[in-house]
Design a protein around this motif. Structure first.
Motif, mmCIF file in Angstrom:
data_model
loop_
_atom_site.group_PDB
_atom_site.id
_atom_site.type_symbol
_atom_site.label_atom_id
_atom_site.label_comp_id
_atom_site.label_asym_id
_atom_site.label_seq_id
_atom_site.Cartn_x
_atom_site.Cartn_y
_atom_site.Cartn_z
ATOM 1 N N UNK A 199 36.816 17.620 26.870
ATOM 2 C CA UNK A 199 36.901 18.912 27.567
ATOM 3 C C UNK A 199 35.558 19.631 27.632
ATOM 4 N N UNK A 200 34.507 18.862 27.889
ATOM 5 C CA UNK A 200 33.193 19.452 28.069
ATOM 6 C C UNK A 200 32.462 19.790 26.787
ATOM 7 N N UNK A 201 33.045 19.448 25.633
ATOM 8 C CA UNK A 201 32.406 19.686 24.341
ATOM 9 C C UNK A 201 32.088 18.333 23.695
ATOM 10 N N UNK A 202 31.028 18.316 22.861
ATOM 11 C CA UNK A 202 30.572 17.070 22.258
ATOM 12 C C UNK A 202 30.844 17.120 20.759
ATOM 13 N N UNK A 203 31.676 16.178 20.295
ATOM 14 C CA UNK A 203 32.174 16.207 18.923
ATOM 15 C C UNK A 203 31.577 15.066 18.101
ATOM 16 N N UNK A 204 31.220 15.407 16.883
ATOM 17 C CA UNK A 204 30.681 14.453 15.912
ATOM 18 C C UNK A 204 31.807 13.558 15.413
ATOM 19 N N UNK A 205 31.628 12.228 15.546
ATOM 20 C CA UNK A 205 32.663 11.294 15.097
ATOM 21 C C UNK A 205 32.201 10.436 13.922
ATOM 22 N N UNK A 206 30.916 10.543 13.538
ATOM 23 C CA UNK A 206 30.469 9.755 12.403
ATOM 24 C C UNK A 206 28.979 9.504 12.399
ATOM 25 N N UNK A 207 28.573 8.774 11.369
ATOM 26 C CA UNK A 207 27.152 8.515 11.110
ATOM 27 C C UNK A 207 26.820 7.064 11.434
ATOM 28 N N UNK A 208 25.942 6.819 12.419
ATOM 29 C CA UNK A 208 25.659 5.445 12.837
ATOM 30 C C UNK A 208 24.683 4.736 11.903
ATOM 31 N N UNK A 209 24.825 3.432 11.830
ATOM 32 C CA UNK A 209 23.900 2.606 11.053
ATOM 33 C C UNK A 209 23.841 1.219 11.681
ATOM 34 N N UNK A 210 22.720 0.558 11.466
ATOM 35 C CA UNK A 210 22.561 -0.785 12.013
ATOM 36 C C UNK A 210 23.375 -1.797 11.206
ATOM 37 N N UNK A 269 26.844 20.574 14.063
ATOM 38 C CA UNK A 269 27.718 19.735 14.888
ATOM 39 C C UNK A 269 29.146 20.265 14.886
ATOM 40 N N UNK A 270 29.860 19.957 15.966
ATOM 41 C CA UNK A 270 31.292 20.202 16.024
ATOM 42 C C UNK A 270 31.990 18.958 15.488
ATOM 43 N N UNK A 271 32.696 19.105 14.368
ATOM 44 C CA UNK A 271 33.430 17.975 13.813
ATOM 45 C C UNK A 271 34.653 17.683 14.674
ATOM 46 N N UNK A 276 25.881 19.574 9.179
ATOM 47 C CA UNK A 276 27.335 19.730 9.304
ATOM 48 C C UNK A 276 27.807 21.103 8.856
ATOM 49 N N UNK A 277 26.912 21.903 8.275
ATOM 50 C CA UNK A 277 27.303 23.241 7.834
ATOM 51 C C UNK A 277 26.065 24.126 7.679
ATOM 52 N N UNK A 278 26.215 25.410 8.001
ATOM 53 C CA UNK A 278 25.179 26.395 7.706
ATOM 54 C C UNK A 278 25.815 27.771 7.598
ATOM 55 N N UNK A 299 36.331 8.804 7.035
ATOM 56 C CA UNK A 299 35.632 8.462 5.791
ATOM 57 C C UNK A 299 34.754 9.617 5.329
ATOM 58 N N UNK A 300 34.125 10.298 6.281
ATOM 59 C CA UNK A 300 33.273 11.446 5.934
ATOM 60 C C UNK A 300 34.103 12.564 5.319
ATOM 61 N N UNK A 301 35.288 12.829 5.857
ATOM 62 C CA UNK A 301 36.149 13.862 5.272
ATOM 63 C C UNK A 301 36.568 13.486 3.845
#
Length: 263
Positions: free
Chosen positions: A199-210, A126-128, A47-49, A232-234
């Motif tokens: 708009x053609x960009x793929x945005x991170x919406x969260x962390x999946x889990x079973x 990722x793009x948030x 999420x950051x570098x 929740x991540x924010x």
């Protein structure tokens, strides 16, 4: 001749769109495991570098197995093994890089954790999803992870089936709000990434889990994936003082982690 040119342009455009999916969805997902125990691990998301630091988001339940005597004076944390993968324009894996990461933040109530990789940088962040953009019911979603720790980054597709869903399942984190999706994930993919397209960009919406039917056993709902929401991540990032501040079009982290938990 014009028809041939049009076909070629359309074909090239499709390749470009596929490569964008690879760069924006597959490559930001890493594998997290132990240097000391074989077969134990799952996924994380970059999420950051900056020039010398990488911050990876994952689930608490992914890294809690690497923390001993949590909350006590004798608490120790393993340095975890982070595997970064790279792909060519067609999605074939062409390289991997293994680095050591430090578990710097834990939040059992949101089922979230952060891992810091020092002395490393990457452009595959990722793009948030922007705060003013909302996720919609029935919206197409992708989930990416490392199923079964089989050495492959894998994605599934589905739709958003519920929004602002708060589960009573204790393993999911009592403070976490979720989206639900039928983009199914498998063991090893927790801590990976879920995305939507705008708009053609793929945005991170969260962390999946079973999703477990009963937290006391390993019975799973195979048709449902919980996604710890970007909201929740924010909250987690702010509470743990890993707040993102936008400067000149780039995300900066403040304050930067000041010390390693290496033993």
């Amino acid at each position: 001749m014009r028809l041939i040119t049009l076909i070629i342009l359309l074909f090239c455009s499709q390749l470009s769109a596929d490569e964008k999916k690879i760069r924006q969805m597959l490559e930001p997902v890493v594998e997290i495991s132990s240097f000391y125990h074989n077969g134990s691990g799952a996924s994380g998301t970059i999420i950051y570098s900056d020039n010398s630091n990488v911050l990876i988001l994952t689930n608490y339940h992914v890294v809690s197995r690497f923390v001993y005597n949590e909350g006590e004076d004798s608490e120790t944390r393993e340095v975890v093994r982070i595997k970064f993968r790279s792909f060519d324009a067609n999605g074939k894996q062409i390289g991997e890089n293994i680095k050591a990461g430090d578990i710097v933040s834990l939040d059992v109530e949101r089922d979230l954790a952060a891992v810091w990789v020092p002395d490393y940088s990457t452009s595959r962040v990722v793009k948030l999803l922007p705060e003013n953009v909302k996720v919609s019911l029935f919206e197409k979603t992708w989930s990416v992870g490392n199923p079964l720790m089989a050495g492959v980054t894998y994605f599934t597709t589905g739709e958003i089936t519920a929004i602002d869903f708060k589960t009573s399942e204790s393993l999911c984190g009592s403070k976490a709000k979720h989206y639900c999706s039928n983009a199914l994930i498998y063991s090893g993919s927790s801590g990976g990434a879920s995305y939507i397209e705008r708009n053609g960009e793929y945005y991170f919406i969260g962390s999946p889990r079973r999703v477990h039917v009963d937290p006391r056993d390993d019975t799973l709902l195979m048709w449902m994936t919980n996604i710890v929401s970007i909201e929740t991540i924010r909250e987690f990032l702010e509470e743990k003082r890993l707040t993102f501040i936008e400067m000149q079009g780039e995300y900066k982290i403040f304050p930067a982690p000041q010390q390693s938990h290496r033993d």
